[in-house]
Design an enzyme around this catalytic site. Structure first.
Site: not given
Ligand code: AMP
Length: 184
Positions: A14, A89, A125, A131, A142
């Site tokens: 994405k 999410r 990654r 990260r 996750r």
């Molecule tokens: P991502 O980079 O999109 O994978 O997000 C990294 C982390 O940020 C996730 O594992 C969540 O802990 C938090 N996060 C990102 N977007 C959301 C969301 N829409 N709702 C809740 N937590 C989020």
């Protein structure tokens, strides 16, 4: 004005695809993960609240993320349109977004990938990005959280006639070709 929501498992591509499409169509790229990581790095109040939650692979509370998005989509760079990458999410987040947008048009693109693809991409990654939430165990968590809390959004948007599904398999260029057709 084009409003797109990108949906798919962690590692589905994405973020990479959102960056490419935003550049080409001059849309704002709204990645909640990036916004939260920036807040953690800057040590803001929000960052202090969410840092340990993110490191565990869990989702941060809906009310925090909904407030963040409500502010973000009002910014001038969103006037031409935007891509939501990583939001919503959960079903409550999707409902809150629906209430914010009212009858405004939105397209949801689902990037469909196999678990083998996801695992291979996440392993890549892990070596490239370093990260804090990308260790083996946290990635597994996750994925579990995705299945349980985010995958229900597929039927949520399908039922509302908003979902377009593309295969996320293959190279970045191949997926981008499919994406462009899907949103044309
Ligand atoms: P991502 O980079 O999109 O994978 O997000 C990294 C982390 O940020 C996730 O594992 C969540 O802990 C938090 N996060 C990102 N977007 C959301 C969301 N829409 N709702 C809740 N937590 C989020």
């Amino acid at each position: 004005m084009q409003r797109l929501i990108f949906l798919g498992a962690p590692g589905a591509g994405k973020g990479t695809q959102a960056k490419l499409l935003c550049e080409e169509l001059e849309l704002a790229h709204i990645s909640t993960g990036e916004m939260l990581r920036a807040a953690v790095a800057e040590g803001t109040e929000l960052g202090k609240k969410v840092g340990s939650i993110m490191e565990s692979g869990q989702l941060v509370p809906d009310d925090l993320i909904v407030a963040l998005i409500a502010e973000r989509i009002k910014k001038p760079d969103c006037e031409k349109g935007y891509i939501l990458d990583g939001f919503p999410r959960t079903v409550p987040q999707a409902e809150a977004l629906g209430a914010m947008l009212g009858s405004a048009e939105v397209t949801v693109v689902l990037f469909e990938v196999t678990m083998e693809d996801v695992e291979a991409r996440l392993a890549n990654r892990r070596s490239a990005e370093n990260r804090a939430d990308d260790s083996d165990d946290v990635q597994r968590e996750r994925l579990r959280v995705y299945q349980k809390q985010t995958a229900p959004l597929i039927s949520f948007y399908e039922e509302r006639g908003l979902l377009t599904t593309i295969s996320g398999a293959g190279s970045i260029e191949e997926v981008y070709g499919r994406l462009k057709q899907a949103v044309a």
